[in-house]
Design a protein around this motif. Structure first.
Motif, PDB file in Angstrom:
ATOM      1  N   LYS A   1       0.844  -1.203   0.000  1.00 23.59           N
ATOM      2  CA  LYS A   1       0.000   0.000   0.000  1.00 23.59           C
ATOM      3  C   LYS A   1       0.874   1.246   0.000  1.00 23.59           C
ATOM      4  O   LYS A   1       1.855   1.325   0.734  1.00 23.59           O
ATOM      5  CB  LYS A   1      -0.924  -0.022   1.214  1.00 23.59           C
ATOM      6  CG  LYS A   1      -1.930   1.120   1.254  1.00 23.59           C
ATOM      7  CD  LYS A   1      -2.941   0.932   2.364  1.00 23.59           C
ATOM      8  CE  LYS A   1      -2.246   0.993   3.723  1.00 23.59           C
ATOM      9  NZ  LYS A   1      -3.230   1.011   4.834  1.00 23.59           N
TER      10      LYS A   1
ATOM     11  N   ASP B   1      -3.207   6.200  -0.925  1.00 23.61           N
ATOM     12  CA  ASP B   1      -4.533   5.803  -1.352  1.00 23.61           C
ATOM     13  C   ASP B   1      -4.503   4.797  -2.498  1.00 23.61           C
ATOM     14  O   ASP B   1      -5.531   4.547  -3.139  1.00 23.61           O
ATOM     15  CB  ASP B   1      -5.343   7.026  -1.790  1.00 23.61           C
ATOM     16  CG  ASP B   1      -5.756   7.885  -0.601  1.00 23.61           C
ATOM     17  OD1 ASP B   1      -5.754   7.342   0.531  1.00 23.61           O
ATOM     18  OD2 ASP B   1      -6.060   9.070  -0.810  1.00 23.61           O
ATOM     19  N   GLU B   2      -3.345   4.227  -2.780  1.00 22.64           N
ATOM     20  CA  GLU B   2      -3.246   3.217  -3.822  1.00 22.64           C
ATOM     21  C   GLU B   2      -2.545   1.971  -3.272  1.00 22.64           C
ATOM     22  O   GLU B   2      -1.805   2.053  -2.283  1.00 22.64           O
ATOM     23  CB  GLU B   2      -2.497   3.765  -5.042  1.00 22.64           C
ATOM     24  CG  GLU B   2      -3.237   4.932  -5.699  1.00 22.64           C
ATOM     25  CD  GLU B   2      -2.644   5.286  -7.055  1.00 22.64           C
ATOM     26  OE1 GLU B   2      -1.775   4.523  -7.540  1.00 22.64           O
ATOM     27  OE2 GLU B   2      -3.066   6.303  -7.633  1.00 22.64           O
TER      28      GLU B   2
ATOM     29  N   ASP C   1      -1.184  -2.328  -4.454  1.00 20.64           N
ATOM     30  CA  ASP C   1      -1.056  -3.446  -5.400  1.00 20.64           C
ATOM     31  C   ASP C   1      -1.209  -4.746  -4.626  1.00 20.64           C
ATOM     32  O   ASP C   1      -0.591  -4.912  -3.555  1.00 20.64           O
ATOM     33  CB  ASP C   1       0.303  -3.430  -6.105  1.00 20.64           C
ATOM     34  CG  ASP C   1       0.416  -2.296  -7.114  1.00 20.64           C
ATOM     35  OD1 ASP C   1      -0.535  -2.131  -7.895  1.00 20.64           O
ATOM     36  OD2 ASP C   1       1.433  -1.581  -7.101  1.00 20.64           O
TER      37      ASP C   1
ATOM     38  N   HIS D   1      -4.414  -3.691  -9.216  1.00 18.68           N
ATOM     39  CA  HIS D   1      -4.160  -2.381  -8.624  1.00 18.68           C
ATOM     40  C   HIS D   1      -5.447  -1.882  -7.979  1.00 18.68           C
ATOM     41  O   HIS D   1      -6.545  -2.077  -8.517  1.00 18.68           O
ATOM     42  CB  HIS D   1      -3.683  -1.396  -9.700  1.00 18.68           C
ATOM     43  CG  HIS D   1      -3.283  -0.074  -9.160  1.00 18.68           C
ATOM     44  ND1 HIS D   1      -2.164   0.111  -8.373  1.00 18.68           N
ATOM     45  CD2 HIS D   1      -3.864   1.160  -9.280  1.00 18.68           C
ATOM     46  CE1 HIS D   1      -2.060   1.381  -8.041  1.00 18.68           C
ATOM     47  NE2 HIS D   1      -3.094   2.051  -8.573  1.00 18.68           N
ATOM     48  N   LEU D   2      -5.319  -1.260  -6.813  1.00 18.23           N
ATOM     49  CA  LEU D   2      -6.485  -0.737  -6.092  1.00 18.23           C
ATOM     50  C   LEU D   2      -6.267   0.732  -5.763  1.00 18.23           C
ATOM     51  O   LEU D   2      -5.117   1.205  -5.659  1.00 18.23           O
ATOM     52  CB  LEU D   2      -6.728  -1.507  -4.790  1.00 18.23           C
ATOM     53  CG  LEU D   2      -6.995  -3.006  -4.895  1.00 18.23           C
ATOM     54  CD1 LEU D   2      -5.696  -3.781  -4.680  1.00 18.23           C
ATOM     55  CD2 LEU D   2      -8.073  -3.449  -3.897  1.00 18.23           C
ATOM     56  N   LYS D   3      -7.373   1.454  -5.556  1.00 18.25           N
ATOM     57  CA  LYS D   3      -7.281   2.823  -5.039  1.00 18.25           C
ATOM     58  C   LYS D   3      -8.492   3.087  -4.158  1.00 18.25           C
ATOM     59  O   LYS D   3      -9.534   2.430  -4.286  1.00 18.25           O
ATOM     60  CB  LYS D   3      -7.181   3.832  -6.172  1.00 18.25           C
ATOM     61  CG  LYS D   3      -8.420   4.004  -7.026  1.00 18.25           C
ATOM     62  CD  LYS D   3      -8.177   5.074  -8.086  1.00 18.25           C
ATOM     63  CE  LYS D   3      -9.416   5.290  -8.949  1.00 18.25           C
ATOM     64  NZ  LYS D   3      -9.181   6.328  -9.988  1.00 18.25           N
ATOM     65  N   ARG D   4      -8.280   4.043  -3.251  1.00 11.64           N
ATOM     66  CA  ARG D   4      -9.351   4.358  -2.313  1.00 11.64           C
ATOM     67  C   ARG D   4     -10.232   5.428  -2.937  1.00 11.64           C
ATOM     68  O   ARG D   4      -9.770   6.488  -3.366  1.00 11.64           O
ATOM     69  CB  ARG D   4      -8.753   4.845  -1.000  1.00 11.64           C
ATOM     70  CG  ARG D   4      -9.732   4.837   0.129  1.00 11.64           C
ATOM     71  CD  ARG D   4      -9.124   4.804   1.513  1.00 11.64           C
ATOM     72  NE  ARG D   4      -7.763   5.264   1.619  1.00 11.64           N
ATOM     73  CZ  ARG D   4      -6.904   4.843   2.557  1.00 11.64           C
ATOM     74  NH1 ARG D   4      -7.286   3.929   3.422  1.00 11.64           N
ATOM     75  NH2 ARG D   4      -5.685   5.312   2.611  1.00 11.64           N
TER      76      ARG D   4
ATOM     77  N   TRP E   1     -11.840   0.980  -0.526  1.00 14.09           N
ATOM     78  CA  TRP E   1     -10.895   0.442  -1.504  1.00 14.09           C
ATOM     79  C   TRP E   1     -11.663  -0.223  -2.674  1.00 14.09           C
ATOM     80  O   TRP E   1     -12.601  -0.958  -2.458  1.00 14.09           O
ATOM     81  CB  TRP E   1      -9.973  -0.603  -0.866  1.00 14.09           C
ATOM     82  CG  TRP E   1      -8.938   0.021   0.028  1.00 14.09           C
ATOM     83  CD1 TRP E   1      -8.969   0.115   1.381  1.00 14.09           C
ATOM     84  CD2 TRP E   1      -7.731   0.636  -0.408  1.00 14.09           C
ATOM     85  NE1 TRP E   1      -7.868   0.757   1.863  1.00 14.09           N
ATOM     86  CE2 TRP E   1      -7.074   1.095   0.772  1.00 14.09           C
ATOM     87  CE3 TRP E   1      -7.143   0.877  -1.643  1.00 14.09           C
ATOM     88  CZ2 TRP E   1      -5.856   1.757   0.721  1.00 14.09           C
ATOM     89  CZ3 TRP E   1      -5.925   1.531  -1.694  1.00 14.09           C
ATOM     90  CH2 TRP E   1      -5.279   1.960  -0.521  1.00 14.09           C
TER      91      TRP E   1
ATOM     92  N   VAL F   1      -9.078  -1.407  -9.419  1.00 16.32           N
ATOM     93  CA  VAL F   1      -9.054  -0.671 -10.682  1.00 16.32           C
ATOM     94  C   VAL F   1      -9.053  -1.698 -11.811  1.00 16.32           C
ATOM     95  O   VAL F   1      -8.086  -2.438 -11.996  1.00 16.32           O
ATOM     96  CB  VAL F   1      -7.809   0.231 -10.776  1.00 16.32           C
ATOM     97  CG1 VAL F   1      -7.813   0.987 -12.111  1.00 16.32           C
ATOM     98  CG2 VAL F   1      -7.773   1.212  -9.611  1.00 16.32           C
TER      99      VAL F   1
END
Length: 624
Positions: free
Chosen positions: A86, A89-90, A92, A115-118, A123, A126
């Motif tokens: 982490k 706010d992003e 993997d 990939h993730l983002k808040r 969460w 993406v």
């Protein structure tokens, strides 16, 4: 759910403080694994959720996958790497995909990355096609490419293929052109009735079509013409079905009942041959083609690729190499095969014939005429009649204290135990003369010289009832222990409960010629799962007497019309039997010449010595 529980257990390892990306990763992977694509799409951002649902839902279809399992984390060089990394706010997240490709190949395991983002304090994953596989790009799909090697040949003693190319059609589809794949394949399966009602499995075909490259022709059937002309006409009315004319090596050049045929991989046939063959493959469906399917066909190379809809931009993601096909060599001699076929040609009855080489046990020719596809030359069950006299005489010579010059009688009628035997009465003479005159009553009387167990044992010495380890189906004969004197007398003349096949009797003649019974073989280089029995040496005095006995029979007895040269010996006989409540007759000739032995059986009353002469000379007149 069990699968969900397993996945939850794998993704909740370690200590995490909220806010954490872990719940979003976990929920997305669980929903994807159990097929709740709507819920999985609800955990994503980036594109319309329906597109995500569609992309995830197509993974199983595009791979024709039996199962898909997902777990958090991957391993790099044997050590665990961070599952989730982490940065503000992003984040993997690494995970592992394991897909069971079923009959399309071995399980495929590979690392995945998302990939993730808040967003709004929550969460979200993406979305990108690379979540399905890291090399999958927008506009691409997964596909399974199966490369089937060219089937190996079945060859004869001259190294030539015994399979010939015939006109045929490859029937298939272009998967990407099908308006309604399910409808097309359901109609295909409904119309396709092969060999007594066998059908293709529409559901399994659908899986194969959906996983194939959409722009490439996918063969589903190979149909010979004119044999399947009516079926081809019916299939021509099925929307989406395409035809490609070919010359296909699928028809036996000779001995079709032994060599066998090729045909579509219907559902029940796939149960016989197993993975990795699939619906739509052309496989062996009978004979050696079926029994040696894996050796002849090898196994396909399976590739998973990423490609666009045109197929021009294709990248291999994983492959599993297949096994090369191997030639199957038979002992069939085309010259003797032609003679055997010629000998039986034109008969009005079902007939079968086998020729073998006594010194080795090689099967040189196998001919079946009007047998409705059955290999009766190997598998026929017939009473041998007085051709069994070869077996009985060998037992009398080795265990009964007799020779071919022993004095015997041939009354017109004799009763032994509870059975009566009759024939034309003959004057007292030698055993060889009475054998040549087909005297059943002589053998019936001589049965008292042998006990039941001895007769059965001597028959076994000549291969009857033994496991030959032949690799193809064959009836080795049956000589049950006689229950009383009447049954024993009947057995001596090849009646009662005694049954044989032409192959079994050809081997008896071979042993009489060579002095040693040897197990037969028709495949010369294929490993045998069952070791054949060892050769059985007969007593020298028995062989000497048998040769004189059979030689005299060919010279002045019932086999004389077959004696086209001085080294021909043998015996002809008629035997009656019951089949389905009907009395039938089988006409026999069993004999040998030089290093060849053969047996002919015809389901009707015919002059078998003349057939033997046709075989020996290759001439209808019996004069080569």
């Amino acid at each position: 759910m069990a699968v969900s529980g397993a996945l939850v257990a794998s993704v909740t390892t370690g200590c995490w403080a909220e806010p954490s990306a872990m719940p979003a990763v976990r929920d997305f992977l669980i929903a994807w694994q159990v097929g709740n694509y709507e819920a999985a799409a609800g955990k994503t951002v980036g594109i319309d959720r329906r597109q995500v649902e569609d992309a995830l839902g197509r993974v199983r279809q595009q791979l024709d996958a039996a199962s898909l399992r997902l777990s958090l984390g991957t391993q790099v060089k044997g050590s665990d790497v961070d599952q989730i990394v982490k940065k503000g706010d992003e984040a993997d997240a690494r995970f592992t995909v394991k897909i069971d490709l079923g009959e399309n190949g071995q399980p495929w395991e590979y690392p995945g990355l998302m990939h993730l983002k808040r967003v709004g304090g929550k969460w979200k994953v993406v979305w990108s096609p690379s979540i399905i596989h890291t090399k999958l790009k927008p506009g691409q799909r997964l596909a399974v490419v199966t490369q089937v090697p060219k089937r190996a040949a079945i060859t004869d003693t001259q190294g030539r293929s015994v399979v010939r190319a015939v006109d045929a059609y490859m029937v298939g589809v272009y998967p990407g052109q099908l308006a309604d794949p399910q409808k097309t394949l359901d109609l295909l399966a409904k119309q396709t009735k092969i060999d007594g009602g066998r059908r293709l499995d529409a559901e399994r075909l659908l899986g194969r079509v959906q996983s194939a490259p959409p722009q490439e022709f996918l063969p589903l059937l190979t149909l010979e013409v004119p044999a399947h002309t009516k079926l081809i006409q019916r299939l021509n009315r099925v929307p989406g079905i395409q035809f490609q004319g070919v010359k296909a090596p699928i028809a036996p050049a000779y001995a079709p009942e032994l060599i066998g045929g090729l045909g579509p991989a219907t559902a029940d046939r796939l149960q016989q041959v197993g993975a990795p063959y699939q619906p739509g493959d052309t496989i062996g469906v009978s004979g050696i083609q079926l029994l040696q399917q894996r050796r002849l066909a090898g196994t396909p190379t399976v590739r998973v690729v990423a490609q666009d809809e045109t197929g021009r931009n294709t990248e291999e993601l994983r492959s599993w190499p297949g096994q090369d096909p191997q030639v199957v060599r038979t002992t069939l001699d085309p010259g003797y095969q032609r003679r055997a076929d010629f000998a039986l040609d034109g008969l009005p009855y079902p007939a079968s014939m086998v020729a073998v080489r006594p010194s080795t046990g090689e099967v040189l020719a196998v001919s079946n005429h009007e047998t409705k596809g059955k290999n009766l030359a190997f598998e026929g069950h017939y009473p041998p009649g007085l051709t069994f006299g070869i077996v009985s005489a060998e037992a009398l010579f080795s265990q009964g204290g007799m020779n071919q010059t022993s004095r015997t009688t041939c009354p017109g009628r004799v009763t032994v135990g509870n059975q009566t035997f009759s024939n034309k009465a003959r004057s007292a003479s030698t055993f060889a003369n009475h054998f040549a005159m087909s005297c059943k009553t002589t053998f019936a009387q001589l049965s008292s010289k042998l006990d039941a167990q001895t007769l059965v044992k001597e028959a076994g010495q000549l291969g009857l009832g033994q496991n030959w380890g032949l690799l193809v189906p064959a009836f080795t004969g049956s000589v049950p222990t006689p229950a009383d004197d009447g049954e024993k007398a009947a057995a001596m003349i090849g009646e009662g409960k005694v049954e044989v096949s032409p192959l079994a009797m050809a081997l008896v003649a071979a042993a009489a010629q060579n002095g040693t019974w040897k197990p037969p073989y028709v495949l010369s280089d294929v490993p045998k799962p069952v070791q054949p029995p060892p050769p059985q040496n007969l007593r020298p005095e028995s062989i000497a007497n048998l040769k004189k006995l059979l030689g005299r029979n060919a010279k002045v007895g019932n086999a004389r019309e077959a004696r086209v040269s001085g080294d021909v010996v043998g015996v002809a006989a008629l035997a009656t039997y019951q089949q389905d409540g009907v009395t039938k007759t089988v006409s026999w000739f069993v004999g040998s010449y030089s290093d060849r032995a053969f047996a002919i059986a015809v389901e009707g009353r015919v002059n078998t010595p003349q057939l033997a002469a046709r075989f020996l000379t290759g001439s209808a007149t019996g004069r080569g």
